[in-house]
Design a protein around this motif. Sequence first.
Motif, PDB file in Angstrom:
ATOM      1  N   ARG A 214       6.856  -8.899  -1.490  1.00 45.11           N
ATOM      2  CA  ARG A 214       5.480  -9.417  -1.604  1.00 45.11           C
ATOM      3  C   ARG A 214       5.070  -9.968  -0.242  1.00 45.11           C
ATOM      4  NH1 ARG A 214       4.913 -13.131  -6.833  1.00 45.11           N
ATOM      5  NH2 ARG A 214       2.711 -12.755  -6.335  1.00 45.11           N
ATOM      6  N   PRO A 215       4.829  -9.086   0.714  1.00 43.38           N
ATOM      7  CA  PRO A 215       4.627  -9.515   2.107  1.00 43.38           C
ATOM      8  C   PRO A 215       3.329 -10.285   2.331  1.00 43.38           C
ATOM      9  CG  PRO A 215       4.188  -7.177   1.870  1.00 43.38           C
ATOM     10  CD  PRO A 215       4.755  -7.626   0.559  1.00 43.38           C
ATOM     11  N   GLU A 216       3.430 -11.320   3.157  1.00 41.19           N
ATOM     12  CA  GLU A 216       2.257 -12.084   3.576  1.00 41.19           C
ATOM     13  C   GLU A 216       1.636 -11.507   4.846  1.00 41.19           C
ATOM     14  OE1 GLU A 216       2.405 -16.474   3.562  1.00 41.19           O
ATOM     15  OE2 GLU A 216       4.525 -16.186   3.094  1.00 41.19           O
ATOM     16  N   TYR A 217       2.475 -10.983   5.730  1.00 41.80           N
ATOM     17  CA  TYR A 217       2.023 -10.622   7.065  1.00 41.80           C
ATOM     18  C   TYR A 217       1.759  -9.130   7.225  1.00 41.80           C
ATOM     19  CZ  TYR A 217       3.734 -15.345   7.909  1.00 41.80           C
ATOM     20  OH  TYR A 217       3.938 -16.685   7.833  1.00 41.80           O
ATOM     21  N   VAL A 218       2.723  -8.299   6.928  1.00 43.78           N
ATOM     22  CA  VAL A 218       2.555  -6.853   7.091  1.00 43.78           C
ATOM     23  C   VAL A 218       2.307  -6.257   5.712  1.00 43.78           C
ATOM     24  CG1 VAL A 218       3.558  -4.712   7.947  1.00 43.78           C
ATOM     25  CG2 VAL A 218       4.059  -6.875   9.103  1.00 43.78           C
ATOM     26  N   GLN A 219       1.043  -5.975   5.436  1.00 47.83           N
ATOM     27  CA  GLN A 219       0.635  -5.579   4.095  1.00 47.83           C
ATOM     28  C   GLN A 219       0.324  -4.087   4.040  1.00 47.83           C
ATOM     29  OE1 GLN A 219      -2.743  -8.147   3.516  1.00 47.83           O
ATOM     30  NE2 GLN A 219      -1.477  -9.962   3.153  1.00 47.83           N
ATOM     31  N   THR A 220       0.680  -3.473   2.924  1.00 43.74           N
ATOM     32  CA  THR A 220       0.399  -2.058   2.702  1.00 43.74           C
ATOM     33  C   THR A 220      -1.001  -1.886   2.133  1.00 43.74           C
ATOM     34  OG1 THR A 220       2.732  -1.599   2.242  1.00 43.74           O
ATOM     35  CG2 THR A 220       1.124   0.040   1.483  1.00 43.74           C
ATOM     36  N   VAL A 221      -1.758  -0.963   2.685  1.00 41.67           N
ATOM     37  CA  VAL A 221      -3.045  -0.559   2.121  1.00 41.67           C
ATOM     38  C   VAL A 221      -2.846   0.851   1.587  1.00 41.67           C
ATOM     39  CG1 VAL A 221      -5.500  -0.189   2.555  1.00 41.67           C
ATOM     40  CG2 VAL A 221      -4.272  -1.988   3.791  1.00 41.67           C
ATOM     41  N   ARG A 222      -2.694   0.964   0.298  1.00 44.69           N
ATOM     42  CA  ARG A 222      -2.296   2.228  -0.307  1.00 44.69           C
ATOM     43  C   ARG A 222      -3.275   3.347   0.030  1.00 44.69           C
ATOM     44  NH1 ARG A 222       1.966   1.714  -3.481  1.00 44.69           N
ATOM     45  NH2 ARG A 222       2.488  -0.319  -4.375  1.00 44.69           N
ATOM     46  N   GLY A 223      -2.696   4.468   0.438  1.00 50.77           N
ATOM     47  CA  GLY A 223      -3.507   5.624   0.776  1.00 50.77           C
ATOM     48  C   GLY A 223      -4.044   5.621   2.189  1.00 50.77           C
ATOM     49  N   PHE A 224      -3.830   4.499   2.930  1.00 54.10           N
ATOM     50  CA  PHE A 224      -4.380   4.400   4.283  1.00 54.10           C
ATOM     51  C   PHE A 224      -3.314   4.035   5.321  1.00 54.10           C
ATOM     52  CE2 PHE A 224      -8.006   3.774   1.504  1.00 54.10           C
ATOM     53  CZ  PHE A 224      -8.961   4.594   2.080  1.00 54.10           C
ATOM     54  N   GLY A 225      -2.555   2.958   5.089  1.00 57.55           N
ATOM     55  CA  GLY A 225      -1.579   2.551   6.091  1.00 57.55           C
ATOM     56  C   GLY A 225      -1.205   1.094   5.928  1.00 57.55           C
ATOM     57  N   TYR A 226      -1.277   0.339   7.043  1.00 61.52           N
ATOM     58  CA  TYR A 226      -0.836  -1.054   7.047  1.00 61.52           C
ATOM     59  C   TYR A 226      -1.851  -1.931   7.783  1.00 61.52           C
ATOM     60  CZ  TYR A 226       3.658   0.983   5.759  1.00 61.52           C
ATOM     61  OH  TYR A 226       4.664   1.669   5.129  1.00 61.52           O
ATOM     62  N   ARG A 227      -1.876  -3.214   7.388  1.00 60.21           N
ATOM     63  CA  ARG A 227      -2.689  -4.188   8.090  1.00 60.21           C
ATOM     64  C   ARG A 227      -1.905  -5.470   8.221  1.00 60.21           C
ATOM     65  NH1 ARG A 227      -7.074  -5.601   3.332  1.00 60.21           N
ATOM     66  NH2 ARG A 227      -5.640  -6.763   1.986  1.00 60.21           N
TER      67      ARG A 227
END
Length: 231
Positions: A214-227
Amino acid sequence: MSPTIGGVATVLLIEDDALVRRGLQLALKRHGHRIEAAEDGEDGLARFGIGGADVIVLDLMLPGMDGFEVCRRIRESSQVPIIVLTARGDDFDVITGLEAGADDYVVKPVRPTVLDARIRAVLRRAVGDPDGVRTHRGLRIDTEALAVSVDGREVGLTPTELRLLLALSRAPGRVFSREQLLEEVWEQGYLGDSRLVDNGVMRLRAKIETDPARPEYVQTVRGFGYRFGPV
């Protein structure tokens, strides 16, 4: 040792095949690098312990102690860039090598010009971009000292993990595609392997997140990538 960008690097080559080892030694010397060569994992660890290196080129299929174990042992005490050589390039070897702490991989037989390019790329990535200190909740990133801490605890990142964190944290909230991260962090562009990104994110989360699931910093944006968050 400090990486030498665009110039001579000390490369520790760990390769058990004498013909391959000799051929890569000669070729990389022609590209201007200093070469230390070892024929097995134990010899490689001993040479690294004595003289260090700017980058390690490591064959995975070594007799006795294999390259995966060598990589894990080096990561216990050093964040030196590691490029692994795999004869097959199958998913298991690649993913296991990356999970052991490697920064990049090359499939054998490798052209010396390609290996030289990869060596220079990992050395460029090891430098970072000095533009101050970034703080996000308990995470502190000093881009001049290239130091990262979480809740006051220093975190040791590999050059690639640090480069990935710098790229994402430069623009909190912005979504980076895997292709964008491949180009910026791994310098491989759209023809690169997206597994490098996913494994890099996994390793980075294991070091900076309280709960990597359950990441606070490196988050997955499903279908797109990471933020990078929090936004």
